[in-house]
Design a protein around this motif. Structure first.
Motif, PDB file in Angstrom:
ATOM      1  N   SER A  62      53.541  41.865  37.782  1.00 45.03           N
ATOM      2  CA  SER A  62      52.806  42.084  36.539  1.00 45.03           C
ATOM      3  C   SER A  62      51.304  42.137  36.772  1.00 45.03           C
ATOM      4  N   ALA A  63      50.567  42.501  35.699  1.00 42.53           N
ATOM      5  CA  ALA A  63      49.099  42.500  35.765  1.00 42.53           C
ATOM      6  C   ALA A  63      48.570  41.085  35.999  1.00 42.53           C
ATOM      7  N   THR A  64      49.267  40.082  35.456  1.00 43.20           N
ATOM      8  CA  THR A  64      48.848  38.691  35.690  1.00 43.20           C
ATOM      9  C   THR A  64      48.939  38.341  37.171  1.00 43.20           C
ATOM     10  N   THR A  65      50.054  38.719  37.818  1.00 41.90           N
ATOM     11  CA  THR A  65      50.191  38.473  39.253  1.00 41.90           C
ATOM     12  C   THR A  65      49.130  39.224  40.037  1.00 41.90           C
ATOM     13  N   LEU A  66      48.815  40.448  39.593  1.00 44.41           N
ATOM     14  CA  LEU A  66      47.791  41.254  40.270  1.00 44.41           C
ATOM     15  C   LEU A  66      46.453  40.523  40.276  1.00 44.41           C
ATOM     16  N   THR A  67      46.037  40.012  39.120  1.00 39.81           N
ATOM     17  CA  THR A  67      44.758  39.307  39.074  1.00 39.81           C
ATOM     18  C   THR A  67      44.815  37.977  39.819  1.00 39.81           C
ATOM     19  N   GLU A  68      45.987  37.363  39.904  1.00 35.22           N
ATOM     20  CA  GLU A  68      46.121  36.132  40.700  1.00 35.22           C
ATOM     21  C   GLU A  68      45.916  36.434  42.188  1.00 35.22           C
ATOM     22  N   ILE A  69      46.469  37.554  42.652  1.00 34.76           N
ATOM     23  CA  ILE A  69      46.253  37.952  44.053  1.00 34.76           C
ATOM     24  C   ILE A  69      44.770  38.187  44.297  1.00 34.76           C
ATOM     25  N   PHE A  70      44.129  38.822  43.344  1.00 35.84           N
ATOM     26  CA  PHE A  70      42.685  39.052  43.451  1.00 35.84           C
ATOM     27  C   PHE A  70      41.913  37.731  43.432  1.00 35.84           C
ATOM     28  N   SER A  82      35.860  35.470  39.621  1.00 31.53           N
ATOM     29  CA  SER A  82      37.305  35.258  39.658  1.00 31.53           C
ATOM     30  C   SER A  82      37.900  34.767  38.348  1.00 31.53           C
ATOM     31  N   VAL A  83      37.333  33.720  37.763  1.00 26.57           N
ATOM     32  CA  VAL A  83      37.964  33.081  36.601  1.00 26.57           C
ATOM     33  C   VAL A  83      38.121  34.053  35.429  1.00 26.57           C
ATOM     34  N   PRO A  84      37.075  34.800  35.029  1.00 25.09           N
ATOM     35  CA  PRO A  84      37.275  35.739  33.920  1.00 25.09           C
ATOM     36  C   PRO A  84      38.319  36.809  34.224  1.00 25.09           C
ATOM     37  N   ALA A  85      38.403  37.237  35.486  1.00 28.01           N
ATOM     38  CA  ALA A  85      39.392  38.253  35.846  1.00 28.01           C
ATOM     39  C   ALA A  85      40.815  37.722  35.681  1.00 28.01           C
ATOM     40  N   VAL A  86      41.026  36.466  36.049  1.00 26.84           N
ATOM     41  CA  VAL A  86      42.353  35.864  35.871  1.00 26.84           C
ATOM     42  C   VAL A  86      42.685  35.747  34.391  1.00 26.84           C
ATOM     43  N   VAL A  87      41.730  35.311  33.580  1.00 33.92           N
ATOM     44  CA  VAL A  87      41.946  35.216  32.136  1.00 33.92           C
ATOM     45  C   VAL A  87      42.275  36.593  31.564  1.00 33.92           C
ATOM     46  N   ALA A  88      41.536  37.619  32.043  1.00 36.51           N
ATOM     47  CA  ALA A  88      41.797  38.980  31.568  1.00 36.51           C
ATOM     48  C   ALA A  88      43.204  39.432  31.957  1.00 36.51           C
ATOM     49  N   GLY A  89      43.604  39.143  33.201  1.00 39.87           N
ATOM     50  CA  GLY A  89      44.937  39.529  33.637  1.00 39.87           C
ATOM     51  C   GLY A  89      46.024  38.870  32.813  1.00 39.87           C
ATOM     52  N   ALA A  90      45.798  37.605  32.428  1.00 40.13           N
ATOM     53  CA  ALA A  90      46.785  36.905  31.602  1.00 40.13           C
ATOM     54  C   ALA A  90      46.814  37.458  30.183  1.00 40.13           C
ATOM     55  N   ALA A  91      45.682  38.019  29.732  1.00 38.45           N
ATOM     56  CA  ALA A  91      45.612  38.534  28.355  1.00 38.45           C
ATOM     57  C   ALA A  91      46.193  39.933  28.226  1.00 38.45           C
ATOM     58  N   VAL A  92      46.244  40.680  29.310  1.00 39.59           N
ATOM     59  CA  VAL A  92      46.690  42.078  29.244  1.00 39.59           C
ATOM     60  C   VAL A  92      48.086  42.237  28.636  1.00 39.59           C
ATOM     61  N   PRO A  93      49.102  41.435  29.041  1.00 36.15           N
ATOM     62  CA  PRO A  93      50.435  41.636  28.455  1.00 36.15           C
ATOM     63  C   PRO A  93      50.465  41.450  26.940  1.00 36.15           C
ATOM     64  N   PHE A 115      47.583  41.654  24.751  1.00 38.12           N
ATOM     65  CA  PHE A 115      46.602  42.425  23.983  1.00 38.12           C
ATOM     66  C   PHE A 115      46.393  43.845  24.497  1.00 38.12           C
ATOM     67  N   GLY A 116      46.859  44.149  25.694  1.00 33.82           N
ATOM     68  CA  GLY A 116      46.682  45.489  26.249  1.00 33.82           C
ATOM     69  C   GLY A 116      45.404  45.599  27.065  1.00 33.82           C
ATOM     70  N   LEU A 117      45.374  46.604  27.914  1.00 28.30           N
ATOM     71  CA  LEU A 117      44.227  46.795  28.810  1.00 28.30           C
ATOM     72  C   LEU A 117      42.947  47.084  28.039  1.00 28.30           C
ATOM     73  N   ARG A 118      43.012  48.010  27.077  1.00 26.55           N
ATOM     74  CA  ARG A 118      41.804  48.428  26.376  1.00 26.55           C
ATOM     75  C   ARG A 118      41.167  47.276  25.604  1.00 26.55           C
ATOM     76  N   ALA A 119      41.976  46.538  24.850  1.00 25.27           N
ATOM     77  CA  ALA A 119      41.439  45.426  24.052  1.00 25.27           C
ATOM     78  C   ALA A 119      40.899  44.317  24.947  1.00 25.27           C
ATOM     79  N   THR A 120      41.604  44.036  26.048  1.00 21.95           N
ATOM     80  CA  THR A 120      41.151  42.991  26.970  1.00 21.95           C
ATOM     81  C   THR A 120      39.824  43.375  27.604  1.00 21.95           C
ATOM     82  N   ALA A 121      39.711  44.626  28.058  1.00 23.36           N
ATOM     83  CA  ALA A 121      38.462  45.078  28.670  1.00 23.36           C
ATOM     84  C   ALA A 121      37.317  45.065  27.667  1.00 23.36           C
ATOM     85  N   THR A 122      37.610  45.370  26.398  1.00 22.65           N
ATOM     86  CA  THR A 122      36.567  45.364  25.372  1.00 22.65           C
ATOM     87  C   THR A 122      36.040  43.953  25.129  1.00 22.65           C
TER      88      THR A 122
END
Length: 427
Positions: free
Chosen positions: A56-64, A362-373, A375-382
């Motif tokens: 998932s996107a959450t796992t992706l940001t965890e790897i990062f 790192s920390v905001p990226a992990v939070v964003a990855g957890a939020a993607v499922p 809220f979606g990519l666009r809303a999370t990035a906004t």
């Protein structure tokens, strides 16, 4: 009559010939560039790994993010070790550990191995970061060259790593093998050459005590450090967003499947940052931080508008503007702190700078990855971008206020004589 020891000592002293100081300076700059290139090299591959192993996107940001977490642990423990042992031994050990991380990437067959590779890579990079930053200031040929290379080399390295990796992923066979085999060789060669680095630090007691986890900012630098903190957070938070989710944004929001474009997104941000750093290198650091932070806020706003409109050209324009702000703002912040860094605690101060930077990375990226499922990519990035804009505007105001407060004030003229034109110009 000289003794045997007297005759042997000069011969032993000649067995290792050190590089000239300018050559040592550029060796450290190249090493920092390669470390940062290795840090961004996996970014265009994350989408490939995600497709291959179905995470998932959450796992992706965890790897990062595990990279940045490991890097922080290293900074908090061994970040200032080179102030006690010397720059050379710390860097050789870090380079060999980084080579081992590249070998783990070469053999990765699942998420667990990727996590292990990123962990070792983060530890190695964290161990090297404080020593390289301090060594560049130790050996700098000019008063500002150390701060400039400390700011430009990471941006150039991140750009080169993402672009090279993205190109190989899109057009070369076995891209993961080619990328990490080349990086393994580069780090082994750098470790061998580092044995000839001139080291101005004399070993002194206290190395073991320095390993206690801490983030220390010496008293003379604390006010400036607090003033630059919003800038450090904003610049590295935007970088973390691009390196973790940049490929996903281009594929999921802009609907571009080309992996080279995913690499170009990171390259645009960090490459623009490197160029901007060079262009403003002679400006007053507080002004550079203020102007760069304002550009970062403006560029991020344009990028968010582009995502709302699904406009690829506007997205790259906004990324380039944000990149200019990223590079110049960080340079201004770093230079204002480097001017306060005494030789005995230089690596420790720079380690603290990178602790804040990599937490923001790192920390905001992990939070964003957890939020993607949810809220979606666009809303999370906004939402992410809105926070970056707020921090960048805070940093812009802080830098402007400090620049105004630090401006030279011309002395009042004596009653009988006007103030000379030259004195007025100097003030």
């Amino acid at each position: 009559m000289p003794t045997v020891d007297d005759r042997v000592a000069p011969a032993a002293a000649r067995t290792v010939r050190r590089l000239p100081r300018p050559a040592g300076f550029w060796l450290l700059g190249a090493t920092l560039l390669v470390f940062m290139g290795a840090a961004s090299a996996p970014s265009p591959m994350y989408v490939v790994y995600q497709h291959r192993w179905g995470f998932s996107a959450t796992t992706l940001t965890e790897i990062f993010a595990v990279y940045a977490l490991a890097l922080l642990i290293a900074l908090l423990t061994v970040g200032g070790l080179s102030d006690f042992l010397g720059r050379r031994p710390v860097l050789i050990a870090a380079l060999l550990a980084e080579a081992a991380a590249m070998v783990l990437f070469l053999t990765a067959g699942d998420v667990g191995t990727l996590l292990a590779a990123r962990t070792v890579q983060g530890l190695a990079t964290g161990a090297a970061t404080g020593a390289i930053s301090a060594g560049l200031v130790d050996l700098q040929p000019g008063a500002r060259s150390g701060s400039l290379v400390n700011s430009v080399a990471p941006a150039l390295g991140l750009a080169a790593g993402a672009l090279g990796s993205g190109s190989l992923v899109e057009y070369a066979p076995a891209p993961t093998t080619l990328v990490f085999a080349g990086l393994t060789a580069a780090f082994v060669i750098l470790a061998a050459v580092m044995a000839f680095l001139p080291d101005l630090v004399t070993a002194r007691p206290g190395a073991l005590a320095s390993l206690r986890p801490r983030a220390a900012v010496p008293v003379p630098a604390r006010a400036a450090f607090l003033a630059t903190a919003p800038c450090l957070v904003a610049t590295w938070a935007i970088c973390g967003l691009y390196l973790s989710l940049g490929g996903s944004l281009t594929a999921g929001v802009l609907h571009i499947g080309n992996h080279l474009v995913g690499g170009l997104v990171v390259t645009t941000l960090t490459g623009a940052g490197a160029m901007a750093s060079v262009l403003v290198r002679d400006r007053a650091p507080q002004r550079v931080m203020a102007a760069g932070s304002a550009a970062l806020a403006a560029g991020t706003a344009v990028t968010l508008l582009a995502l709302a409109m699904a406009s690829t050209p506007l997205f790259f324009i906004g990324t380039a503007i944000a990149g200019c702000g990223f590079g110049s703002a960080f340079l201004g912040a770093f230079r204002s702190l480097a001017a306060l860094a005494g030789p005995g605690w230089r690596a420790e101060l720079f380690a603290s700078v990178y602790v804040v930077s990599y937490l923001a990375f790192s920390v905001p990226a992990v939070v964003a990855g957890a939020a993607v499922p949810s809220f979606g990519l666009r809303a999370t990035a906004t939402a992410y971008g809105a926070v970056v804009i707020a921090l960048a505007l805070t940093a812009a105001v802080s830098g402007a206020v400090r620049s105004w407060a630090a401006r030279p004030v011309a002395a009042a003229p004596a009653p009988a004589a006007p103030c000379p034109v030259g004195d007025r110009a100097a003030g």
